[in-house]
Design an enzyme around this catalytic site. Structure first.
Site, PDB file in Angstrom:
ATOM      1  CG  HIS A  11     -21.718 -37.373  32.399  1.00 59.60           C
ATOM      2  ND1 HIS A  11     -23.043 -37.258  32.461  1.00 59.60           N
ATOM      3  CD2 HIS A  11     -21.222 -38.004  31.285  1.00 59.60           C
ATOM      4  CE1 HIS A  11     -23.433 -37.366  31.394  1.00 59.60           C
ATOM      5  NE2 HIS A  11     -22.402 -37.896  30.651  1.00 59.60           N
ATOM      6  N   GLY A  24     -22.565 -36.042  22.657  1.00 56.63           N
ATOM      7  CA  GLY A  24     -21.170 -36.005  22.124  1.00 56.63           C
ATOM      8  C   GLY A  24     -20.093 -35.128  22.898  1.00 56.63           C
ATOM      9  NE  ARG A  62     -21.671 -35.384  28.571  1.00 58.89           N
ATOM     10  CZ  ARG A  62     -21.186 -34.817  27.557  1.00 58.89           C
ATOM     11  NH1 ARG A  62     -20.935 -33.505  27.310  1.00 58.89           N
ATOM     12  NH2 ARG A  62     -21.004 -35.735  26.504  1.00 58.89           N
ATOM     13  CD  GLU A  89     -20.257 -40.272  25.027  1.00 58.29           C
ATOM     14  OE1 GLU A  89     -19.592 -41.173  24.673  1.00 58.29           O
ATOM     15  OE2 GLU A  89     -21.334 -40.438  26.064  1.00 58.29           O
ATOM     16  CG  HIS A  91     -17.395 -35.413  17.479  1.00 54.07           C
ATOM     17  ND1 HIS A  91     -18.495 -35.346  16.571  1.00 54.07           N
ATOM     18  CD2 HIS A  91     -16.864 -34.178  17.577  1.00 54.07           C
ATOM     19  CE1 HIS A  91     -18.479 -34.165  16.369  1.00 54.07           C
ATOM     20  NE2 HIS A  91     -17.822 -33.327  16.843  1.00 54.07           N
ATOM     21  CG  HIS A 182     -18.170 -38.535  28.653  1.00 47.11           C
ATOM     22  ND1 HIS A 182     -19.189 -37.507  28.641  1.00 47.11           N
ATOM     23  CD2 HIS A 182     -16.871 -37.962  28.922  1.00 47.11           C
ATOM     24  CE1 HIS A 182     -18.343 -36.406  28.973  1.00 47.11           C
ATOM     25  NE2 HIS A 182     -17.171 -36.634  29.082  1.00 47.11           N
ATOM     26  CG  ASN A 184     -21.059 -43.964  23.552  1.00 44.29           C
ATOM     27  OD1 ASN A 184     -21.710 -45.074  23.549  1.00 44.29           O
ATOM     28  ND2 ASN A 184     -22.140 -43.056  23.524  1.00 44.29           N
TER      29      ASN A 184
HETATM   30  O1  2PG Z   1     -25.603 -38.494  23.578  1.00 45.79           O
HETATM   31  C1  2PG Z   1     -24.651 -38.859  24.049  1.00 45.79           C
HETATM   32  O2  2PG Z   1     -23.399 -38.493  23.898  1.00 45.79           O
HETATM   33  C2  2PG Z   1     -24.462 -40.489  24.387  1.00 45.79           C
HETATM   34  C3  2PG Z   1     -24.436 -40.215  26.012  1.00 45.79           C
HETATM   35  O3  2PG Z   1     -25.369 -39.600  26.491  1.00 45.79           O
HETATM   36  O4  2PG Z   1     -25.694 -41.123  24.150  1.00 45.79           O
HETATM   37  P1  2PG Z   1     -25.979 -42.822  23.749  1.00 45.79           P
HETATM   38  O5  2PG Z   1     -26.388 -43.245  25.189  1.00 45.79           O
HETATM   39  O6  2PG Z   1     -27.389 -42.480  22.929  1.00 45.79           O
HETATM   40  O7  2PG Z   1     -24.875 -42.909  22.967  1.00 45.79           O
END
Ligand code: 2PG
Length: 248
Positions: A11, A24, A62, A89, A91, A182, A184
């Site tokens: 996104h 998350g 998103r 994403e 969690h 997302h 992750n």
């Molecule tokens: O906050 C989150 O859910 C993820 C993606 O934005 O962050 P990160 O890249 O720190 O895993």
């Protein structure tokens, strides 16, 4: 029949990407910049003649909005849409809602990176009745249990079987498949596609709004290992920016 192409698209920038908060499963909206990134993503699909035949999204706005904007730009709003929580994403447990820089300062670099990028250490669980918990959210009513935290391994365990059992059939049917998801959940898929080790996946970051194509052979192995970003320059800058989150 030759395989279709897999198009991974994170996104565009969300409100909490902009404010540097762990997100998350919290359902935050895109910023204006994020909408522009989604539009540019759609434009790139047109420029590369890579028009999706089907789109999968998570249950989070998103990703849903990004897909909508990109497909509108590519005149492909009419294609079938499948939404599934398995694309969600990771969690982020009790970290959801917290500022990344403040969390890093409070717990130190090592703990911060362990929670953020280790393969199998989940953040502390969120309280089921906390403000940013998803327990009781109608969209997850069919789940036996709504997660209270997840590590990347948990995402691999929920997303990769779904990819293999459901999404792959569309690729094999010759369809170009857009996955609007997302940072992750796409890291989990890239880990699988490229056979990245549990340790090395820590160093991989996915930029927002930049389509990443994978062409797959008959065994569903990438013909272009590592995938190909449609805008490689922006992707390199975007991935570096994600890696640097947590700095002030
Ligand atoms: O906050 C989150 O859910 C993820 C993606 O934005 O962050 P990160 O890249 O720190 O895993």
């Amino acid at each position: 029949m030759s395989n279709g192409t897999l198009i991974l698209m994170r996104h565009g920038e969300s409100e909490w990407n902009a404010s540097n908060q762990f997100t998350g499963w919290v359902d935050v909206a895109l910023t204006e910049k994020g909408k522009a990134e989604a539009e540019r993503g759609g434009e790139l699909l047109v420029e590369h003649d890579l028009l999706p035949d089907v789109v999968y999204t998570s249950l989070l706005r998103r990703a849903i909005t990004t897909a909508h904007i990109a497909l509108d730009r590519a005149d492909r709003l009419w294609i079938p849409v499948i939404r599934d929580w398995r694309l969600n994403e990771r969690h982020y447990g009790a970290l959801q809602g917290l500022n990344k820089a403040e969390t890093k300062e409070k717990f130190g670099d090592e703990q911060f990176m362990l929670w953020r990028r280790s393969y199998d250490t989940p953040p502390p669980a969120i309280e089921p009745d906390a403000e940013y918990s998803q327990v009781g959210d109608a969209r997850y009513a069919d789940l036996a249990e709504v997660p209270l935290t997840e590590c990347l391994k948990d995402v691999v365990d929920r997303f990769i079987p779904y990819y293999l059992e459901t999404i792959v059939a569309d690729v094999k049917a010759g369809k170009n498949v857009l996955l609007a998801a997302h940072g992750n959940s796409l890291r989990a898929l890239v880990k699988h596609l490229d056979g990245i080790s549990d340790d090395d996946i820590a160093g991989l970051n996915i930029p927002t709004g930049n389509p990443l194509r994978y062409d797959l052979d008959d065994d569903l192995k990438p013909l272009n290992p590592g995938g190909t970003y449609l805008d490689p320059e922006a992707a390199a800058a975007g991935a570096a920016a994600v890696a640097a989150q947590g700095q002030k």
